[in-house]
Motif scaffolding. Structure first.
Motif, PDB file in Angstrom:
ATOM      1  N   ASN A  27     -17.436 -49.295 -28.530  1.00  0.00           N
ATOM      2  CA  ASN A  27     -16.512 -48.208 -28.255  1.00  0.00           C
ATOM      3  C   ASN A  27     -15.930 -48.413 -26.859  1.00  0.00           C
ATOM      4  OD1 ASN A  27     -15.142 -45.861 -27.740  1.00  0.00           O
ATOM      5  ND2 ASN A  27     -16.718 -44.516 -28.575  1.00  0.00           N
ATOM      6  N   LEU A  28     -14.651 -48.814 -26.822  1.00  0.00           N
ATOM      7  CA  LEU A  28     -13.942 -49.028 -25.570  1.00  0.00           C
ATOM      8  C   LEU A  28     -12.789 -48.037 -25.428  1.00  0.00           C
ATOM      9  CD1 LEU A  28     -14.554 -52.479 -26.477  1.00  0.00           C
ATOM     10  CD2 LEU A  28     -14.444 -52.190 -24.017  1.00  0.00           C
ATOM     11  N   ASP A  29     -12.943 -46.861 -26.032  1.00  0.00           N
ATOM     12  CA  ASP A  29     -11.900 -45.840 -25.952  1.00  0.00           C
ATOM     13  C   ASP A  29     -11.620 -45.504 -24.488  1.00  0.00           C
ATOM     14  OD1 ASP A  29     -11.939 -45.812 -28.690  1.00  0.00           O
ATOM     15  OD2 ASP A  29     -12.836 -43.818 -28.873  1.00  0.00           O
ATOM     16  N   ASP A  30     -10.335 -45.486 -24.145  1.00  0.00           N
ATOM     17  CA  ASP A  30      -9.864 -45.132 -22.807  1.00  0.00           C
ATOM     18  C   ASP A  30     -10.376 -46.068 -21.706  1.00  0.00           C
ATOM     19  OD1 ASP A  30      -8.294 -42.735 -23.510  1.00  0.00           O
ATOM     20  OD2 ASP A  30     -10.246 -41.948 -24.099  1.00  0.00           O
ATOM     21  N   ALA A  31     -10.887 -47.228 -22.089  1.00  0.00           N
ATOM     22  CA  ALA A  31     -11.342 -48.209 -21.091  1.00  0.00           C
ATOM     23  C   ALA A  31     -10.133 -48.842 -20.404  1.00  0.00           C
ATOM     24  CB  ALA A  31     -12.198 -49.282 -21.748  1.00  0.00           C
ATOM     25  N   TYR A  32     -10.335 -49.344 -19.216  1.00  0.00           N
ATOM     26  CA  TYR A  32      -9.287 -49.990 -18.434  1.00  0.00           C
ATOM     27  C   TYR A  32      -9.623 -51.474 -18.355  1.00  0.00           C
ATOM     28  CZ  TYR A  32      -5.622 -50.343 -14.915  1.00  0.00           C
ATOM     29  OH  TYR A  32      -4.469 -50.665 -14.242  1.00  0.00           O
ATOM     30  N   LEU A  33      -8.881 -52.289 -19.153  1.00  0.00           N
ATOM     31  CA  LEU A  33      -9.149 -53.723 -19.284  1.00  0.00           C
ATOM     32  C   LEU A  33      -7.978 -54.541 -18.761  1.00  0.00           C
ATOM     33  CD1 LEU A  33     -10.528 -52.877 -22.663  1.00  0.00           C
ATOM     34  CD2 LEU A  33     -11.815 -54.496 -21.285  1.00  0.00           C
ATOM     35  N   TYR A  34      -7.351 -54.083 -17.705  1.00  0.00           N
ATOM     36  CA  TYR A  34      -6.202 -54.758 -17.118  1.00  0.00           C
ATOM     37  C   TYR A  34      -6.546 -56.212 -16.810  1.00  0.00           C
ATOM     38  CZ  TYR A  34      -2.476 -55.741 -13.740  1.00  0.00           C
ATOM     39  OH  TYR A  34      -1.418 -56.295 -13.066  1.00  0.00           O
ATOM     40  N   ARG A  35      -5.719 -57.121 -17.362  1.00  0.00           N
ATOM     41  CA  ARG A  35      -5.860 -58.565 -17.157  1.00  0.00           C
ATOM     42  C   ARG A  35      -7.247 -59.122 -17.503  1.00  0.00           C
ATOM     43  NH1 ARG A  35      -1.355 -60.793 -15.566  1.00  0.00           N
ATOM     44  NH2 ARG A  35       0.104 -59.723 -14.213  1.00  0.00           N
ATOM     45  N   SER A  36      -7.937 -58.490 -18.423  1.00  0.00           N
ATOM     46  CA  SER A  36      -9.238 -58.987 -18.872  1.00  0.00           C
ATOM     47  C   SER A  36      -9.062 -60.121 -19.870  1.00  0.00           C
ATOM     48  CB  SER A  36     -10.049 -57.866 -19.517  1.00  0.00           C
ATOM     49  OG  SER A  36     -10.401 -56.917 -18.547  1.00  0.00           O
ATOM     50  N   ASP A  37     -10.049 -60.995 -19.950  1.00  0.00           N
ATOM     51  CA  ASP A  37     -10.024 -62.120 -20.882  1.00  0.00           C
ATOM     52  C   ASP A  37     -10.917 -61.801 -22.074  1.00  0.00           C
ATOM     53  OD1 ASP A  37      -9.953 -64.502 -22.257  1.00  0.00           O
ATOM     54  OD2 ASP A  37     -10.829 -65.704 -20.640  1.00  0.00           O
ATOM     55  N   LEU A  38     -10.288 -61.467 -23.204  1.00  0.00           N
ATOM     56  CA  LEU A  38     -10.991 -61.204 -24.453  1.00  0.00           C
ATOM     57  C   LEU A  38     -10.658 -62.295 -25.474  1.00  0.00           C
ATOM     58  CD1 LEU A  38     -10.072 -57.505 -24.242  1.00  0.00           C
ATOM     59  CD2 LEU A  38     -12.410 -58.178 -24.662  1.00  0.00           C
ATOM     60  N   SER A  39     -10.230 -63.446 -24.996  1.00  0.00           N
ATOM     61  CA  SER A  39      -9.836 -64.521 -25.911  1.00  0.00           C
ATOM     62  C   SER A  39     -11.033 -64.962 -26.744  1.00  0.00           C
ATOM     63  CB  SER A  39      -9.259 -65.703 -25.126  1.00  0.00           C
ATOM     64  OG  SER A  39     -10.208 -66.223 -24.212  1.00  0.00           O
ATOM     65  N   SER A  40     -10.768 -65.196 -28.010  1.00  0.00           N
ATOM     66  CA  SER A  40     -11.772 -65.638 -28.992  1.00  0.00           C
ATOM     67  C   SER A  40     -12.954 -64.681 -29.115  1.00  0.00           C
ATOM     68  CB  SER A  40     -12.271 -67.049 -28.662  1.00  0.00           C
ATOM     69  OG  SER A  40     -11.200 -67.958 -28.677  1.00  0.00           O
ATOM     70  N   ALA A  41     -12.795 -63.435 -28.702  1.00  0.00           N
ATOM     71  CA  ALA A  41     -13.867 -62.444 -28.817  1.00  0.00           C
ATOM     72  C   ALA A  41     -13.935 -61.901 -30.238  1.00  0.00           C
ATOM     73  CB  ALA A  41     -13.637 -61.295 -27.834  1.00  0.00           C
ATOM     74  N   ASP A  42     -15.117 -61.467 -30.646  1.00  0.00           N
ATOM     75  CA  ASP A  42     -15.300 -60.817 -31.939  1.00  0.00           C
ATOM     76  C   ASP A  42     -15.197 -59.316 -31.716  1.00  0.00           C
ATOM     77  OD1 ASP A  42     -16.009 -59.760 -34.374  1.00  0.00           O
ATOM     78  OD2 ASP A  42     -17.879 -60.885 -34.554  1.00  0.00           O
ATOM     79  N   LEU A  43     -14.093 -58.729 -32.170  1.00  0.00           N
ATOM     80  CA  LEU A  43     -13.820 -57.314 -31.972  1.00  0.00           C
ATOM     81  C   LEU A  43     -13.888 -56.539 -33.288  1.00  0.00           C
ATOM     82  CD1 LEU A  43     -10.789 -57.768 -29.536  1.00  0.00           C
ATOM     83  CD2 LEU A  43     -13.209 -57.478 -28.949  1.00  0.00           C
ATOM     84  N   THR A  44     -14.625 -57.068 -34.257  1.00  0.00           N
ATOM     85  CA  THR A  44     -14.732 -56.451 -35.569  1.00  0.00           C
ATOM     86  C   THR A  44     -15.160 -54.994 -35.457  1.00  0.00           C
ATOM     87  OG1 THR A  44     -15.337 -58.567 -36.563  1.00  0.00           O
ATOM     88  CG2 THR A  44     -15.880 -56.600 -37.820  1.00  0.00           C
ATOM     89  N   GLY A  45     -14.327 -54.097 -35.971  1.00  0.00           N
ATOM     90  CA  GLY A  45     -14.655 -52.682 -36.010  1.00  0.00           C
ATOM     91  C   GLY A  45     -14.666 -51.976 -34.663  1.00  0.00           C
ATOM     92  N   ALA A  46     -14.242 -52.638 -33.595  1.00  0.00           N
ATOM     93  CA  ALA A  46     -14.262 -52.027 -32.254  1.00  0.00           C
ATOM     94  C   ALA A  46     -13.160 -50.971 -32.128  1.00  0.00           C
ATOM     95  CB  ALA A  46     -14.082 -53.094 -31.184  1.00  0.00           C
ATOM     96  N   SER A  47     -13.371 -50.023 -31.218  1.00  0.00           N
ATOM     97  CA  SER A  47     -12.386 -48.979 -30.983  1.00  0.00           C
ATOM     98  C   SER A  47     -11.883 -49.071 -29.549  1.00  0.00           C
ATOM     99  CB  SER A  47     -12.997 -47.597 -31.229  1.00  0.00           C
ATOM    100  OG  SER A  47     -12.027 -46.601 -30.996  1.00  0.00           O
ATOM    101  N   PHE A  48     -10.542 -49.138 -29.424  1.00  0.00           N
ATOM    102  CA  PHE A  48      -9.872 -49.208 -28.133  1.00  0.00           C
ATOM    103  C   PHE A  48      -8.866 -48.071 -27.997  1.00  0.00           C
ATOM    104  CE2 PHE A  48     -11.199 -53.559 -28.897  1.00  0.00           C
ATOM    105  CZ  PHE A  48     -11.524 -54.058 -27.647  1.00  0.00           C
ATOM    106  N   ALA A  49      -9.090 -46.960 -28.685  1.00  0.00           N
ATOM    107  CA  ALA A  49      -8.116 -45.863 -28.675  1.00  0.00           C
ATOM    108  C   ALA A  49      -7.846 -45.419 -27.242  1.00  0.00           C
ATOM    109  CB  ALA A  49      -8.612 -44.692 -29.512  1.00  0.00           C
ATOM    110  N   GLY A  50      -6.573 -45.425 -26.855  1.00  0.00           N
ATOM    111  CA  GLY A  50      -6.174 -44.999 -25.528  1.00  0.00           C
ATOM    112  C   GLY A  50      -6.500 -45.969 -24.411  1.00  0.00           C
ATOM    113  N   ALA A  51      -7.006 -47.143 -24.742  1.00  0.00           N
ATOM    114  CA  ALA A  51      -7.383 -48.128 -23.718  1.00  0.00           C
ATOM    115  C   ALA A  51      -6.155 -48.787 -23.101  1.00  0.00           C
ATOM    116  CB  ALA A  51      -8.289 -49.199 -24.320  1.00  0.00           C
ATOM    117  N   THR A  52      -6.307 -49.264 -21.878  1.00  0.00           N
ATOM    118  CA  THR A  52      -5.259 -50.020 -21.207  1.00  0.00           C
ATOM    119  C   THR A  52      -5.659 -51.481 -21.219  1.00  0.00           C
ATOM    120  OG1 THR A  52      -4.648 -48.183 -19.771  1.00  0.00           O
ATOM    121  CG2 THR A  52      -4.052 -50.393 -19.016  1.00  0.00           C
TER     122      THR A  52
END
Length: 155
Positions: A27-52
């Motif tokens: 659960n990454l809702d409303d998280a701030y991931l500015y310029r983060s590296d999520l390349s090749s990450a497994d995001l199956t079923g993850a929630s980023f609602a409202g995230a930056t």
């Protein structure tokens, strides 16, 4: 890095190195991931609602729906939660070749995002903004596009 089912709501992860991380059902809702590296990450079923995720690298990330069970009668797999990017800010994000079928992008902003070769099959793009996005080779088959801005005409 295994962050499966992690509760990272409202986390400040500016420039975080999450390359090849396991963030399934996180659960990454409303998280701030500015310029983060999520390349090749497994995001199956993850929630980023409202995230930056402005300027984030999600190149080659897997954003599939989770499989929760098989039907006892037909044996068909039932889809669980899909990745939730409702109202997320993905401006300038690198989403090249990302697997994003069935992802919920309702109201998301993807201005100038690089979506070349991304799979958006059956994604919900309702009211999302794609102004200046690079969409060459992106798969949009079956995507809900009502109110989406900046997409090429369906066809």
């Amino acid at each position: 890095m295994d962050l499966t089912e992690a509760d990272l709501r409202w986390a400040s992860l500016i420039g975080a190195d999450l390359h090849k991380a396991y963030l399934s059902w996180a659960n990454l809702d409303d998280a701030y991931l500015y310029r983060s590296d999520l390349s090749s990450a497994d995001l199956t079923g993850a929630s980023f609602a409202g995230a930056t995720l402005t300027g984030a690298n999600l190149r080659g990330a897997a954003m599939h729906c989770g499989v929760v069970e098989s039907d006892q009668v037909t044996g068909e797999l039932q889809l669980g939660d899909c990745v939730d990017l409702r109202n997320a800010r993905l401006n300038d994000a690198d989403l090249r070749n990302a697997e994003m079928s069935d992802v919920d992008f309702r109201g998301a902003l993807l201005f100038r995002a690089d979506l070349r070769g991304a799979d958006l099959t059956d994604a919900n793009l309702t009211d999302a903004g794609f102004r200046g996005a690079k969409l060459t080779g992106a798969k949009l088959n079956g995507a809900a596009r009502t109110g989406a801005r900046g997409l090429p005409p369906a066809g």
